[in-house]
Design an enzyme around this catalytic site. Structure first.
Site, PDB file in Angstrom:
ATOM      1  N   HIS A 125     -52.861 -56.900   2.709  1.00  0.00           N
ATOM      2  CA  HIS A 125     -51.526 -57.027   2.111  1.00  0.00           C
ATOM      3  C   HIS A 125     -51.561 -57.664   0.725  1.00  0.00           C
ATOM      4  CE1 HIS A 125     -49.544 -55.604   5.659  1.00  0.00           C
ATOM      5  NE2 HIS A 125     -49.934 -56.619   6.401  1.00  0.00           N
ATOM      6  N   ASP A 162     -54.940 -50.877  10.786  1.00  0.00           N
ATOM      7  CA  ASP A 162     -54.037 -51.975  11.130  1.00  0.00           C
ATOM      8  C   ASP A 162     -52.632 -51.415  11.353  1.00  0.00           C
ATOM      9  OD1 ASP A 162     -54.058 -55.292  10.539  1.00  0.00           O
ATOM     10  OD2 ASP A 162     -52.101 -54.340  10.351  1.00  0.00           O
ATOM     11  N   HIS A 164     -49.883 -52.639  10.497  1.00  0.00           N
ATOM     12  CA  HIS A 164     -49.063 -52.851   9.307  1.00  0.00           C
ATOM     13  C   HIS A 164     -49.705 -52.147   8.117  1.00  0.00           C
ATOM     14  CE1 HIS A 164     -48.282 -56.380  11.939  1.00  0.00           C
ATOM     15  NE2 HIS A 164     -47.038 -56.124  11.599  1.00  0.00           N
ATOM     16  N   ASP A 246     -53.948 -54.913  15.692  1.00  0.00           N
ATOM     17  CA  ASP A 246     -52.595 -55.246  16.127  1.00  0.00           C
ATOM     18  C   ASP A 246     -51.781 -54.027  16.533  1.00  0.00           C
ATOM     19  OD1 ASP A 246     -52.770 -54.549  13.470  1.00  0.00           O
ATOM     20  OD2 ASP A 246     -51.635 -56.261  12.717  1.00  0.00           O
TER      21      ASP A 246
END
Length: 309
Positions: A125, A162, A164, A246
Protein backbone atom coordinates in the site's frame (compact mmCIF):
# COMPACT_ATOMS: atom_id res chain seq x y z
CA UNK A 1 14.12 -27.67 -4.72
CA UNK A 2 16.28 -25.09 -2.94
CA UNK A 3 13.93 -22.62 -1.27
CA UNK A 4 15.45 -19.82 0.80
CA UNK A 5 13.58 -18.56 3.87
CA UNK A 6 14.52 -15.11 5.16
CA UNK A 7 13.37 -13.34 8.29
CA UNK A 8 14.86 -11.48 11.27
CA UNK A 9 13.86 -10.74 14.88
CA UNK A 10 14.18 -7.00 14.16
CA UNK A 11 10.94 -7.27 12.21
CA UNK A 12 9.19 -7.97 15.51
CA UNK A 13 10.25 -4.57 16.82
CA UNK A 14 7.82 -2.64 14.63
CA UNK A 15 5.22 -2.21 17.35
CA UNK A 16 1.55 -1.41 16.81
CA UNK A 17 -1.23 -0.52 19.21
CA UNK A 18 -3.10 -3.19 21.15
CA UNK A 19 -5.77 -4.64 18.89
CA UNK A 20 -4.07 -3.51 15.66
CA UNK A 21 -4.34 -6.34 13.11
CA UNK A 22 -0.77 -5.93 11.81
CA UNK A 23 1.16 -7.18 14.85
CA UNK A 24 4.34 -9.01 15.71
CA UNK A 25 2.43 -12.22 16.47
CA UNK A 26 2.00 -12.65 12.73
CA UNK A 27 5.68 -13.47 12.27
CA UNK A 28 5.79 -15.61 15.38
CA UNK A 29 3.07 -17.93 14.06
CA UNK A 30 4.82 -18.13 10.69
CA UNK A 31 8.03 -19.17 12.44
CA UNK A 32 6.17 -21.86 14.40
CA UNK A 33 4.42 -23.16 11.30
CA UNK A 34 7.75 -23.60 9.53
CA UNK A 35 9.26 -25.56 12.41
CA UNK A 36 7.43 -28.70 11.25
CA UNK A 37 9.53 -31.62 10.04
CA UNK A 38 8.33 -31.13 6.46
CA UNK A 39 10.34 -27.90 6.36
CA UNK A 40 13.64 -29.42 7.49
CA UNK A 41 15.04 -28.92 3.99
CA UNK A 42 14.28 -25.20 3.94
CA UNK A 43 17.39 -23.03 3.60
CA UNK A 44 17.13 -20.56 6.48
CA UNK A 45 19.12 -17.35 6.74
CA UNK A 46 18.81 -14.19 8.79
CA UNK A 47 17.84 -11.25 6.65
CA UNK A 48 20.68 -8.77 6.21
CA UNK A 49 20.02 -5.17 7.13
CA UNK A 50 19.24 -2.91 4.20
CA UNK A 51 19.57 0.86 4.20
CA UNK A 52 17.90 3.95 2.84
CA UNK A 53 19.55 3.54 -0.57
CA UNK A 54 17.23 0.60 -1.15
CA UNK A 55 14.19 2.63 -0.13
CA UNK A 56 15.25 5.29 -2.63
CA UNK A 57 14.76 2.82 -5.47
CA UNK A 58 11.00 3.37 -5.18
CA UNK A 59 10.54 6.45 -2.99
CA UNK A 60 11.75 10.08 -3.14
CA UNK A 61 14.53 11.19 -0.81
CA UNK A 62 12.23 13.63 1.01
CA UNK A 63 9.75 10.88 1.79
CA UNK A 64 12.40 8.49 3.13
CA UNK A 65 13.91 11.26 5.27
CA UNK A 66 10.49 12.24 6.62
CA UNK A 67 9.81 8.68 7.76
CA UNK A 68 13.18 8.49 9.50
CA UNK A 69 12.84 11.87 11.20
CA UNK A 70 9.33 11.04 12.41
CA UNK A 71 10.52 8.00 14.39
CA UNK A 72 9.47 8.38 18.04
CA UNK A 73 11.90 7.75 20.87
CA UNK A 74 9.15 6.01 22.79
CA UNK A 75 5.51 5.05 22.37
CA UNK A 76 3.73 4.74 19.02
CA UNK A 77 2.68 7.50 16.65
CA UNK A 78 0.36 7.50 13.64
CA UNK A 79 1.71 8.58 10.26
CA UNK A 80 -1.56 7.74 8.49
CA UNK A 81 -5.01 6.68 9.65
CA UNK A 82 -3.98 3.06 10.16
CA UNK A 83 -0.19 3.20 9.80
CA UNK A 84 2.17 3.72 12.71
CA UNK A 85 5.77 4.25 13.70
CA UNK A 86 7.42 2.92 16.84
CA UNK A 87 11.04 3.22 17.99
CA UNK A 88 11.87 -0.09 16.28
CA UNK A 89 10.07 0.57 13.00
CA UNK A 90 13.09 1.79 11.04
CA UNK A 91 15.20 -1.25 11.87
CA UNK A 92 12.28 -3.54 11.05
CA UNK A 93 11.76 -1.81 7.70
CA UNK A 94 15.48 -1.97 6.88
CA UNK A 95 15.55 -5.70 7.64
CA UNK A 96 12.52 -6.12 5.37
CA UNK A 97 14.29 -4.32 2.54
CA UNK A 98 17.47 -6.28 3.20
CA UNK A 99 15.54 -9.55 3.03
CA UNK A 100 13.87 -8.67 -0.26
CA UNK A 101 17.02 -7.44 -1.98
CA UNK A 102 19.07 -10.41 -0.77
CA UNK A 103 16.34 -12.82 -1.90
CA UNK A 104 16.53 -11.23 -5.36
CA UNK A 105 20.33 -11.55 -5.35
CA UNK A 106 20.21 -15.24 -4.49
CA UNK A 107 17.41 -16.12 -6.91
CA UNK A 108 18.61 -14.11 -9.89
CA UNK A 109 22.14 -15.49 -9.58
CA UNK A 110 20.61 -18.99 -9.27
CA UNK A 111 22.16 -19.76 -5.90
CA UNK A 112 18.66 -20.84 -4.86
CA UNK A 113 15.58 -21.71 -6.87
CA UNK A 114 13.14 -19.40 -5.10
CA UNK A 115 12.73 -17.51 -1.82
CA UNK A 116 10.15 -16.50 0.76
CA UNK A 117 10.62 -13.38 2.89
CA UNK A 118 8.71 -13.39 6.20
CA UNK A 119 8.94 -9.71 7.03
CA UNK A 120 7.02 -6.78 8.39
CA UNK A 121 5.90 -4.08 8.06
CA UNK A 122 4.23 -5.05 4.79
CA UNK A 123 4.62 -2.84 1.74
CA UNK A 124 2.14 -2.97 -1.12
CA UNK A 125 0.00 0.00 0.00
CA UNK A 126 2.99 2.35 0.27
CA UNK A 127 2.83 4.77 -2.65
CA UNK A 128 5.82 6.72 -3.94
CA UNK A 129 5.40 9.44 -1.32
CA UNK A 130 2.66 8.27 1.04
CA UNK A 131 2.50 5.63 3.78
CA UNK A 132 -0.82 3.87 4.21
CA UNK A 133 -2.47 0.54 4.87
CA UNK A 134 0.07 -0.54 7.53
CA UNK A 135 2.89 0.05 5.00
CA UNK A 136 5.93 2.36 5.10
CA UNK A 137 8.11 1.28 2.15
CA UNK A 138 7.03 -0.79 -0.84
CA UNK A 139 9.02 -3.99 -0.41
CA UNK A 140 7.93 -5.65 -3.67
CA UNK A 141 8.54 -2.54 -5.77
CA UNK A 142 11.99 -2.11 -4.23
CA UNK A 143 12.79 -5.76 -4.91
CA UNK A 144 11.82 -5.30 -8.55
CA UNK A 145 13.91 -2.14 -8.91
CA UNK A 146 16.86 -3.83 -7.19
CA UNK A 147 16.70 -6.70 -9.68
CA UNK A 148 16.79 -4.23 -12.55
CA UNK A 149 19.48 -1.95 -11.12
CA UNK A 150 21.90 -4.51 -9.71
CA UNK A 151 21.36 -7.49 -12.00
CA UNK A 152 20.28 -5.99 -15.30
CA UNK A 153 16.91 -7.75 -15.21
CA UNK A 154 14.76 -6.28 -17.97
CA UNK A 155 11.21 -7.30 -17.13
CA UNK A 156 9.67 -8.10 -13.76
CA UNK A 157 6.15 -9.33 -13.09
CA UNK A 158 4.57 -8.78 -9.67
CA UNK A 159 1.55 -10.90 -8.78
CA UNK A 160 -0.32 -9.58 -5.76
CA UNK A 161 -2.92 -11.95 -4.31
CA UNK A 162 -3.48 -10.00 -1.09
CA UNK A 163 -7.20 -9.40 -0.56
CA UNK A 164 -6.57 -5.64 -0.56
CA UNK A 165 -5.49 -4.00 -3.80
CA UNK A 166 -1.84 -2.95 -3.89
CA UNK A 167 -2.46 0.68 -4.73
CA UNK A 168 1.12 1.56 -3.86
CA UNK A 169 2.69 -0.89 -6.28
CA UNK A 170 0.25 0.20 -8.97
CA UNK A 171 1.13 3.85 -8.29
CA UNK A 172 4.87 3.25 -8.53
CA UNK A 173 4.69 1.30 -11.81
CA UNK A 174 1.73 3.03 -13.48
CA UNK A 175 3.92 4.54 -16.21
CA UNK A 176 6.58 1.83 -16.33
CA UNK A 177 6.47 -0.63 -19.20
CA UNK A 178 9.24 -2.82 -17.73
CA UNK A 179 7.18 -4.02 -14.75
CA UNK A 180 3.83 -5.81 -14.96
CA UNK A 181 1.63 -5.50 -11.89
CA UNK A 182 -1.19 -8.06 -11.66
CA UNK A 183 -3.64 -8.26 -8.77
CA UNK A 184 -6.59 -10.24 -7.48
CA UNK A 185 -8.41 -8.51 -4.62
CA UNK A 186 -11.83 -7.85 -3.12
CA UNK A 187 -13.64 -4.79 -4.43
CA UNK A 188 -15.12 -2.58 -3.13
CA UNK A 189 -12.76 -2.66 -0.15
CA UNK A 190 -9.84 -0.62 1.17
CA UNK A 191 -8.06 1.18 -0.47
CA UNK A 192 -10.75 1.68 -3.12
CA UNK A 193 -8.51 1.20 -6.15
CA UNK A 194 -8.13 -1.80 -8.43
CA UNK A 195 -10.89 -1.60 -11.03
CA UNK A 196 -10.35 -3.68 -14.14
CA UNK A 197 -10.31 -0.43 -16.13
CA UNK A 198 -7.12 0.71 -14.34
CA UNK A 199 -4.51 -0.46 -16.82
CA UNK A 200 -1.56 1.94 -16.62
CA UNK A 201 0.05 3.99 -19.35
CA UNK A 202 1.48 0.91 -21.10
CA UNK A 203 -1.25 -1.64 -20.35
CA UNK A 204 1.00 -3.26 -17.74
CA UNK A 205 -1.48 -2.96 -14.87
CA UNK A 206 -3.75 -6.00 -14.66
CA UNK A 207 -6.57 -5.92 -12.12
CA UNK A 208 -8.95 -8.84 -11.61
CA UNK A 209 -11.30 -7.71 -8.81
CA UNK A 210 -13.39 -10.20 -6.88
CA UNK A 211 -16.59 -9.57 -4.93
CA UNK A 212 -17.43 -10.11 -1.28
CA UNK A 213 -18.53 -13.71 -0.82
CA UNK A 214 -16.50 -15.02 -3.74
CA UNK A 215 -14.47 -18.12 -3.06
CA UNK A 216 -12.22 -20.63 -4.76
CA UNK A 217 -14.05 -20.86 -8.12
CA UNK A 218 -13.98 -17.10 -8.74
CA UNK A 219 -10.36 -16.79 -7.64
CA UNK A 220 -9.25 -19.70 -9.79
CA UNK A 221 -11.16 -18.34 -12.79
CA UNK A 222 -9.44 -14.95 -12.41
CA UNK A 223 -6.09 -16.70 -12.11
CA UNK A 224 -6.56 -18.88 -15.17
CA UNK A 225 -8.35 -16.43 -17.47
CA UNK A 226 -6.74 -13.09 -16.56
CA UNK A 227 -3.62 -13.20 -14.38
CA UNK A 228 -1.61 -16.12 -15.76
CA UNK A 229 -2.16 -15.32 -19.47
CA UNK A 230 -1.04 -11.72 -18.98
CA UNK A 231 2.08 -12.69 -17.03
CA UNK A 232 2.87 -15.36 -19.61
CA UNK A 233 2.51 -12.90 -22.49
CA UNK A 234 4.71 -10.36 -20.66
CA UNK A 235 7.48 -12.99 -20.50
CA UNK A 236 9.20 -11.71 -17.37
CA UNK A 237 12.77 -12.43 -16.30
CA UNK A 238 11.69 -12.59 -12.63
CA UNK A 239 8.37 -13.03 -10.85
CA UNK A 240 7.71 -11.46 -7.46
CA UNK A 241 4.71 -12.53 -5.40
CA UNK A 242 3.12 -10.05 -3.03
CA UNK A 243 1.92 -12.88 -0.83
CA UNK A 244 -0.89 -11.62 1.36
CA UNK A 245 -3.02 -14.31 2.97
CA UNK A 246 -5.97 -12.19 4.08
CA UNK A 247 -8.22 -13.62 1.38
CA UNK A 248 -8.39 -16.70 3.62
CA UNK A 249 -11.93 -17.44 4.79
CA UNK A 250 -10.96 -16.94 8.43
CA UNK A 251 -9.56 -13.43 7.97
CA UNK A 252 -11.43 -10.63 9.78
CA UNK A 253 -10.62 -7.81 7.36
CA UNK A 254 -12.30 -9.08 4.20
CA UNK A 255 -14.89 -11.46 2.78
CA UNK A 256 -13.17 -13.64 0.20
CA UNK A 257 -13.37 -17.29 1.13
CA UNK A 258 -10.11 -18.84 0.00
CA UNK A 259 -8.45 -21.86 1.59
CA UNK A 260 -4.87 -23.00 1.95
CA UNK A 261 -5.38 -25.14 -1.16
CA UNK A 262 -6.07 -22.03 -3.23
CA UNK A 263 -2.76 -20.46 -2.22
CA UNK A 264 -0.96 -23.72 -2.96
CA UNK A 265 -2.60 -23.90 -6.39
CA UNK A 266 -1.69 -20.30 -7.21
CA UNK A 267 1.88 -20.89 -6.06
CA UNK A 268 2.19 -24.00 -8.22
CA UNK A 269 0.78 -22.16 -11.22
CA UNK A 270 3.30 -19.33 -10.81
CA UNK A 271 6.18 -21.80 -10.41
CA UNK A 272 5.14 -23.62 -13.58
CA UNK A 273 4.89 -20.35 -15.48
CA UNK A 274 8.27 -19.25 -14.11
CA UNK A 275 9.79 -22.53 -15.29
CA UNK A 276 8.63 -21.73 -18.81
CA UNK A 277 9.51 -18.04 -18.87
CA UNK A 278 12.28 -17.15 -16.43
CA UNK A 279 14.17 -20.22 -15.31
CA UNK A 280 11.91 -20.72 -12.30
CA UNK A 281 13.03 -17.48 -10.64
CA UNK A 282 10.42 -16.48 -8.03
CA UNK A 283 10.69 -14.28 -4.93
CA UNK A 284 7.74 -14.27 -2.53
CA UNK A 285 7.23 -11.46 0.00
CA UNK A 286 4.77 -11.55 2.88
CA UNK A 287 2.08 -8.89 2.79
CA UNK A 288 -1.19 -9.23 4.75
CA UNK A 289 -2.93 -12.02 6.63
CA UNK A 290 -4.44 -11.18 10.00
CA UNK A 291 -6.09 -14.32 11.33
CA UNK A 292 -3.19 -16.13 12.93
CA UNK A 293 -4.49 -19.63 12.23
CA UNK A 294 -5.36 -18.85 8.63
CA UNK A 295 -2.02 -17.12 8.13
CA UNK A 296 0.09 -19.93 9.55
CA UNK A 297 -1.72 -22.63 7.59
CA UNK A 298 -1.61 -20.62 4.36
CA UNK A 299 2.10 -19.83 4.67
CA UNK A 300 2.79 -23.50 5.34
CA UNK A 301 0.92 -24.47 2.17
CA UNK A 302 2.68 -21.75 0.17
CA UNK A 303 6.19 -22.65 1.32
CA UNK A 304 5.54 -26.38 0.94
CA UNK A 305 4.65 -25.68 -2.69
CA UNK A 306 7.68 -23.43 -3.22
CA UNK A 307 9.75 -26.43 -2.08
CA UNK A 308 7.82 -28.39 -4.76
CA UNK A 309 6.04 -30.37 -2.10
Amino acid sequence: MNTLYLSHPDCLDHQTQLGHPERADRLLVVERALEQEIFSGLLRESAPRGDETLALLAHPEDYVRDIYEALPREDIINVADDTVLSPGSWNAAMRALGACSYAVDEVVTRKVDNAFCAIRPPGHHAERDRPMGFCLFNNAAIAARHAQKEHGVDRVAIFDWDVHHGNGTQDIFWADKSVLYASTHEMPLFPGTGAASERGEHDTIVNAPLHAGDGSPAFREALESVILPRIEAFSPDLIIISAGFDAHWRDPLANINLTEADFALATRAILNLADRRCGGRVVSILEGGYDLVGLSRSVAAHVTTLMRG
